[in-house]
Design a protein around this motif. Structure first.
Motif, PDB file in Angstrom:
ATOM      1  N   ILE A   8       0.821  -1.146  -0.245  1.00  0.00           N
ATOM      2  CA  ILE A   8      -0.042   0.169  -0.095  1.00  0.00           C
ATOM      3  C   ILE A   8       1.162   1.233  -0.034  1.00  0.00           C
ATOM      4  O   ILE A   8       1.789   1.421   0.535  1.00  0.00           O
ATOM      5  CB  ILE A   8      -0.962   0.195   1.093  1.00  0.00           C
ATOM      6  CG1 ILE A   8       0.111  -0.129   2.641  1.00  0.00           C
ATOM      7  CG2 ILE A   8      -2.005  -0.827   0.931  1.00  0.00           C
ATOM      8  CD1 ILE A   8      -0.987   0.740   3.708  1.00  0.00           C
ATOM      9  N   THR A  53      -8.774   4.990   1.290  1.00  0.00           N
ATOM     10  CA  THR A  53      -7.993   3.627   0.437  1.00  0.00           C
ATOM     11  C   THR A  53      -6.790   4.056   0.109  1.00  0.00           C
ATOM     12  O   THR A  53      -6.307   6.107   0.199  1.00  0.00           O
ATOM     13  CB  THR A  53      -9.546   3.718  -0.187  1.00  0.00           C
ATOM     14  OG1 THR A  53      -9.315   4.341  -1.223  1.00  0.00           O
ATOM     15  CG2 THR A  53     -10.572   2.955   0.170  1.00  0.00           C
ATOM     16  N   THR A  56      -2.850   2.879  -4.262  1.00  0.00           N
ATOM     17  CA  THR A  56      -2.169   1.236  -4.484  1.00  0.00           C
ATOM     18  C   THR A  56      -2.116  -0.112  -3.484  1.00  0.00           C
ATOM     19  O   THR A  56      -2.110   0.563  -2.334  1.00  0.00           O
ATOM     20  CB  THR A  56      -1.033   1.469  -5.742  1.00  0.00           C
ATOM     21  OG1 THR A  56       0.252   1.825  -4.872  1.00  0.00           O
ATOM     22  CG2 THR A  56      -1.012   2.477  -6.568  1.00  0.00           C
ATOM     23  N   GLY A  57      -2.311  -1.137  -3.659  1.00  0.00           N
ATOM     24  CA  GLY A  57      -2.292  -1.994  -2.864  1.00  0.00           C
ATOM     25  C   GLY A  57      -3.419  -1.985  -2.295  1.00  0.00           C
ATOM     26  O   GLY A  57      -4.450  -1.795  -2.505  1.00  0.00           O
ATOM     27  N   ARG A  58      -3.704  -2.834  -1.674  1.00  0.00           N
ATOM     28  CA  ARG A  58      -4.398  -3.988  -0.577  1.00  0.00           C
ATOM     29  C   ARG A  58      -4.189  -4.096   0.974  1.00  0.00           C
ATOM     30  O   ARG A  58      -3.179  -4.352   1.770  1.00  0.00           O
ATOM     31  CB  ARG A  58      -4.458  -5.338  -1.271  1.00  0.00           C
ATOM     32  CG  ARG A  58      -5.284  -5.472  -2.786  1.00  0.00           C
ATOM     33  CD  ARG A  58      -5.118  -6.944  -3.410  1.00  0.00           C
ATOM     34  NE  ARG A  58      -4.102  -8.001  -2.844  1.00  0.00           N
ATOM     35  CZ  ARG A  58      -4.239  -8.681  -3.136  1.00  0.00           C
ATOM     36  NH1 ARG A  58      -5.040  -9.445  -2.729  1.00  0.00           N
ATOM     37  NH2 ARG A  58      -3.026  -9.976  -2.748  1.00  0.00           N
ATOM     38  N   LEU A  60      -6.247  -6.856   3.434  1.00  0.00           N
ATOM     39  CA  LEU A  60      -6.301  -8.396   3.898  1.00  0.00           C
ATOM     40  C   LEU A  60      -6.804  -8.665   5.476  1.00  0.00           C
ATOM     41  O   LEU A  60      -5.659  -7.738   6.149  1.00  0.00           O
ATOM     42  CB  LEU A  60      -5.357  -9.092   3.034  1.00  0.00           C
ATOM     43  CG  LEU A  60      -4.876  -9.063   1.922  1.00  0.00           C
ATOM     44  CD1 LEU A  60      -3.646  -9.845   1.792  1.00  0.00           C
ATOM     45  CD2 LEU A  60      -6.280  -9.350   0.708  1.00  0.00           C
ATOM     46  N   ASP A  65      -9.408  -9.425   0.624  1.00  0.00           N
ATOM     47  CA  ASP A  65      -9.308  -8.892   0.237  1.00  0.00           C
ATOM     48  C   ASP A  65     -10.608  -7.604   1.195  1.00  0.00           C
ATOM     49  O   ASP A  65     -11.550  -7.442   0.940  1.00  0.00           O
ATOM     50  CB  ASP A  65      -9.307  -8.384  -0.870  1.00  0.00           C
ATOM     51  CG  ASP A  65      -8.994  -6.498  -1.563  1.00  0.00           C
ATOM     52  OD1 ASP A  65      -8.541  -6.042  -0.536  1.00  0.00           O
ATOM     53  OD2 ASP A  65      -8.508  -7.095  -2.705  1.00  0.00           O
ATOM     54  N   THR A  67     -10.328  -4.091   0.842  1.00  0.00           N
ATOM     55  CA  THR A  67     -10.103  -2.422   0.734  1.00  0.00           C
ATOM     56  C   THR A  67     -10.380  -1.700   0.391  1.00  0.00           C
ATOM     57  O   THR A  67     -11.028  -0.381   1.227  1.00  0.00           O
ATOM     58  CB  THR A  67      -9.020  -2.563  -0.554  1.00  0.00           C
ATOM     59  OG1 THR A  67      -8.209  -3.544  -0.810  1.00  0.00           O
ATOM     60  CG2 THR A  67      -7.814  -1.052  -0.828  1.00  0.00           C
TER      61      THR A  67
END
Length: 360
Positions: A8, A53, A56-58, A60, A65, A67
């Motif tokens: 992220i 949020t 980029t990235g997630r 978990l 997921d 996000t």
């Protein structure tokens, strides 16, 4: 709850609030986010909570997921520096609200237990507006603890409390967190708070995650000078030196022997924590002569600022120590307490020491 942050980052316009990072929190344990103001702690917690949020990235949770899942659909509890309570409800009803929402009926014993822990039992019949700021902060914290959520996010929750109460609550919260009922994330600017709460620590600086691991390991073995600065209060003293085999040579003081070390020859930085500098002769130690610039009495310690041939240094002396501006002093330290950092500021040598809670 197992919480993972995978690659992220956070961009806001042309500014980078968080640089790309990966972090997997230890399940049912406390993780300290340690760093100065604007290090990225709150930004990271907002992403964990679903209030924001990542660019980029997630995110978990237990491998799933989440996000894009909003905060209202996540089972979390969060306390900010700026406390939030229901103004029309009594303190007791504020604390009980998450218990009643979960369907519990006989909630008063649990409410009294948490209120007693946070020293607000005598205020249960009052409205939040009738309390001081510190008392209202404890009500918000009590409500979060009552929820007993699998993920609890605490953003400097004790910052508005007086010194003595902060000390008491740190120990009590540490005991509660050690029971392992929730995955706890606790943001602070204070190294002492990280050491007292234990668990794991993630060190942040200007949006970068610098190091993550068991708190005492990160404290004893900071992987860089940036981590050492963040995990030292007062700041770690840094002295320019040259390594020559098993010794360091600093202009303006004698050699510092490092038995058992075989450092590569060249420029390095000697690091000394303020608590490891003494004004008393200890036998077989290293000496630095200097003059007092300032002596600050703070609680049970005195911070002595000294001008020396190797630069301005700070010694943390136990008790009350009186000094006049310009007094000649000699600082003593053991070479066993020396850190050594390379030209790229990475750690080359750390002392072998016992955990010393309360010493930085």
């Amino acid at each position: 709850m197992l919480l993972e942050l995978a690659g992220i980052d956070k961009q806001v316009g042309a500014d980078t609030w968080l640089y790309p990072l990966n972090l997997t929190l230890q399940e049912s344990a406390v993780t300290i986010l340690l760093g100065a103001t604007r290090a990225g702690k709150t930004s990271l917690m907002r992403i964990m909570a679903g209030l924001d949020t990542p660019t980029t990235g997630r995110v978990l949770v237990d491998g799933q997921d989440v996000t894009g899942v909003p905060v209202r659909r996540r089972n979390i509890a969060m306390v900010y520096q700026q406390f939030i309570n229901y103004p029309s409800m009594t303190v007791a009803d504020n604390i009980a609200s998450p218990l009643r929402l979960s369907g519990q009926r006989d909630v008063l014993p649990r409410v009294r237990e948490i209120a007693r822990t946070l020293h607000i039992e005598e205020f249960l019949d009052r409205l939040p507006a009738e309390l001081s700021g510190g008392q209202q902060q404890r009500v918000a914290l009590a409500r979060a603890l009552a929820k007993d959520a699998p993920l609890m996010l605490l953003d400097e929750p004790l910052v508005n409390l007086d010194y003595k109460l902060r000390e008491d609550l740190r120990e009590e919260l540490g005991d509660m967190f050690s029971q392992g009922r929730s995955t706890v994330v606790y943001a602070t600017t204070e190294p002492a708070e990280a050491l007292l709460l234990g668990g794991y620590t993630a060190v942040l600086d200007r949006g970068e995650l610098l190091q993550y691991g068991p708190t005492i390991d990160v404290f004893q073995r900071p992987n860089s000078m940036r981590v050492a600065r963040a995990f030292s209060d007062p700041p770690m003293n840094f002295i320019e030196a040259r390594a020559d085999g098993a010794a360091l040579h600093c202009q303006g003081m004698g050699p510092v022997p490092l038995s058992g070390s075989n450092l590569p020859s060249g420029a390095v930085t000697l690091g000394l924590r303020a608590a490891d500098l003494s004004l008393q002769h200890q036998g077989g130690d290293c000496l630095i002569s200097g003059q007092v610039q300032l002596a600050e009495i703070s609680g049970s310690a005195t911070y002595v600022h000294a001008q020396t041939p190797v630069g301005n240094l700070i010694a943390q002396v136990p008790g009350v120590s009186h000094h006049q501006l310009g007094d000649a002093i000699t600082l003593h330290f053991s070479s066993r307490q020396a850190y050594v950092f390379g030209p790229d500021e990475s750690l080359l040598r750390a002392p072998q020491m016992e955990a010393r809670h309360g010493s930085y």
